[in-house]
Scaffold this active site. Structure first.
Site, PDB file in Angstrom:
ATOM      1  N   ARG A  88       0.884  -1.435  -0.531  1.00  0.00           N
ATOM      2  CA  ARG A  88       0.087  -0.258   0.146  1.00  0.00           C
ATOM      3  C   ARG A  88       0.718   1.217   0.097  1.00  0.00           C
ATOM      4  O   ARG A  88       0.531   2.526  -0.525  1.00  0.00           O
ATOM      5  CB  ARG A  88      -1.329  -0.071   1.057  1.00  0.00           C
ATOM      6  CG  ARG A  88      -2.004  -1.266   1.288  1.00  0.00           C
ATOM      7  CD  ARG A  88      -2.328  -1.910   0.615  1.00  0.00           C
ATOM      8  NE  ARG A  88      -3.819  -0.648  -0.214  1.00  0.00           N
ATOM      9  CZ  ARG A  88      -4.762  -0.322   0.085  1.00  0.00           C
ATOM     10  NH1 ARG A  88      -5.153  -0.939   0.690  1.00  0.00           N
ATOM     11  NH2 ARG A  88      -5.435   0.430   0.049  1.00  0.00           N
ATOM     12  N   ASP A  89       1.618   1.381   1.059  1.00  0.00           N
ATOM     13  CA  ASP A  89       2.511   2.512   0.376  1.00  0.00           C
ATOM     14  C   ASP A  89       3.546   2.315  -0.370  1.00  0.00           C
ATOM     15  O   ASP A  89       4.257   1.929  -1.466  1.00  0.00           O
ATOM     16  CB  ASP A  89       4.114   2.285   2.086  1.00  0.00           C
ATOM     17  CG  ASP A  89       4.461   3.701   1.984  1.00  0.00           C
ATOM     18  OD1 ASP A  89       4.432   3.848   1.117  1.00  0.00           O
ATOM     19  OD2 ASP A  89       5.456   2.950   3.147  1.00  0.00           O
ATOM     20  N   MET A  90       3.595   3.040  -1.402  1.00  0.00           N
ATOM     21  CA  MET A  90       4.118   3.994  -2.861  1.00  0.00           C
ATOM     22  C   MET A  90       4.941   4.691  -2.847  1.00  0.00           C
ATOM     23  O   MET A  90       5.186   4.872  -3.710  1.00  0.00           O
ATOM     24  CB  MET A  90       2.884   4.532  -4.040  1.00  0.00           C
ATOM     25  CG  MET A  90       2.296   2.847  -4.309  1.00  0.00           C
ATOM     26  SD  MET A  90       3.357   1.559  -4.846  1.00  0.00           S
ATOM     27  CE  MET A  90       2.630   0.591  -4.694  1.00  0.00           C
ATOM     28  N   SER A  91       5.488   4.900  -0.660  1.00  0.00           N
ATOM     29  CA  SER A  91       6.627   6.047  -1.374  1.00  0.00           C
ATOM     30  C   SER A  91       7.928   5.768  -2.143  1.00  0.00           C
ATOM     31  O   SER A  91       8.875   6.297  -1.916  1.00  0.00           O
ATOM     32  CB  SER A  91       6.344   6.725   0.186  1.00  0.00           C
ATOM     33  OG  SER A  91       7.599   5.258   1.143  1.00  0.00           O
TER      34      SER A  91
END
Length: 426
Positions: A337-340
């Site tokens: 979920r974390d696309m950083s």
């Protein structure tokens, strides 16, 4: 043994047949049999002459597993593997249901299983592997597994449960450090020539960390000495061998060293070196991992991207010149979920040609990231279906390349299957 063990295989096979008729997920029958008969996998996989091999790590599991399978098959072994693309335990159980007879017997010499890092821990508690191959630890899907050191501990638990040989990536400091925890198995390594270490950065190299240099003094069973396009040279037993690979992408070539190391351990003194190299040369990309299709008479390549290292190596492996480019980024559970992490990728190689289409759930985040690297994004459409249609129409007559996260890749392959030949993963 569960009271339902006698009916679990017929029931599981029936669920599998019904699921396939209805176009259902390939792993669902495995979930059913896991629930009613937890001992099914252990019974099916015991007594294989060459045992069970687990392949895990953050990047490259699917392609590396495919290479190990084809190397062993090229030496005449009957290999069971979870070809469905599901690397959870239920995926292994589902694949077994397709291969065992009605009494639950598996006709194979060896099992080579790709397993997700966390699910591999559950699997090895049920079925201790004879051998394991641990590839790397990278910042991938950290919202699922927590900090990178937790991922290392997951891989360490796989190694601790292994009874025969643990094969480790010498160049990844976290993976190499697992050797100190191995008590009941022997340890072997695959590695890189010093000249290639900048080409294959570890997670700490990408983040500028210090004090975590690879343990280059460790002897490696297989060393990747050089890479030139699709040609690679490997050092084994003091002798160098050059192979022209069908696989594309430098990331796949280092994984080839891992696969060679694992296969040589399984085969021992019976390994036919020349046959191994012929088999390696013939391995085609796993689905979505540099897979090349044909659309309107032009090649269309699918390149899976999951983390900064994979995306950077993908961009480095495939020259953008002359290609129309699409990027599709989703943030579903299977993608992370974390696309950083997109901000840790250098997109300079796309500056000259730009990106024809940006799509996926996080299309606008991706377009913003490209803007900061002065890469033009000509069109943005979060819907991968309509985006793919527009991309193909607007780039008619050009070869095409799509960089995509896992669930975006599945959606794009499904849409492509309506207009071209796409290998079915079932």
């Amino acid at each position: 043994m569960s009271g339902l063990s006698g009916v679990s295989v017929p029931l599981g096979k029936a669920v599998r047949a019904l699921s396939r008729l209805r176009g259902g997920g390939s792993a669902f029958p495995g979930l059913v049999v896991e629930r009613i008969d937890p001992g099914f996998m252990a019974r099916a996989l015991r007594n294989l002459p060459h045992g069970v091999i687990v392949v895990s790590g953050t990047n490259g599991k699917t392609t590396t597993t495919k290479m190990v399978v084809e190397l062993l098959e090229g030496q005449g072994l009957r290999v069971f593997t979870n070809r469905t693309g599901s690397n959870f335990t239920r995926g292994v159980a589902a694949a077994l249901l397709g291969e065992v007879n009605w009494r639950g017997r598996l006709d194979a010499d060896v099992a080579v299983l790709e397993l997700d890092e966390a699910h591999a821990v559950h699997f090895v508690n049920l079925v201790p592997p004879n051998h394991c191959l641990l590839l790397n630890v990278l910042r991938d899907q950290l919202d699922r597994f927590g900090e990178i050191d937790k991922t290392t501990r997951l891989l360490e638990q796989i190694a601790v449960k292994t009874t025969g040989t643990v094969v480790l990536n010498r160049e990844d400091p976290r993976v190499a450090s697992i050797a100190s925890s191995v008590r009941t198995a022997s340890v072997a390594y695959f590695g890189l020539d010093e000249s290639l270490r900048d080409t294959f950065p570890s997670d700490d190299d990408l983040r500028g960390a210090t004090g975590t240099a690879p343990a280059s003094s460790l002897p490696a069973d297989v060393v990747l000495e050089s890479v030139n396009s699709n040609t690679a040279r490997f050092l084994m037993d003091g002798e160098s061998s050059t192979v022209e690979l069908s696989l594309r992408g430098v990331y796949n070539i280092f994984n080839a060293a891992a696969a060679l190391a694992m296969a040589r351990i399984i085969l021992g003194g019976h390994a036919n070196r020349e046959a191994l190299l012929r088999s390696l040369a013939a391995v085609e990309p796993a689905f979505g991992r540099g897979e090349s299709l044909v659309v309107d008479g032009q090649p269309l390549e699918l390149v899976l991207v999951k983390n900064p290292s994979g995306f950077r190596l993908g961009l480095k492996s495939f020259d953008a010149a002359g290609y129309a480019t699409m990027i599709a980024i989703n943030d579903n559970y299977a993608d992370g979920r974390d696309m950083s992490w997109l901000w840790d990728v250098d997109f300079d190689s796309l500056k000259n040609g730009g990106v024809n289409m940006v799509s996926g759930v996080r299309a606008y985040d991706m377009a913003l990231r490209l803007q900061y690297d002065d890469v033009a994004a000509r069109e943005i459409d979060p819907d991968t279906g309509s985006a793919l249609h527009t991309f193909i129409r607007s780039s008619a007559g050009q070869p095409k390349r799509i960089f995509c996260t896992y669930t975006a890749m599945l959606a794009i392959r499904r849409d492509l299957s309506r207009i071209t030949d796409v290998k079915v993963v079932s």
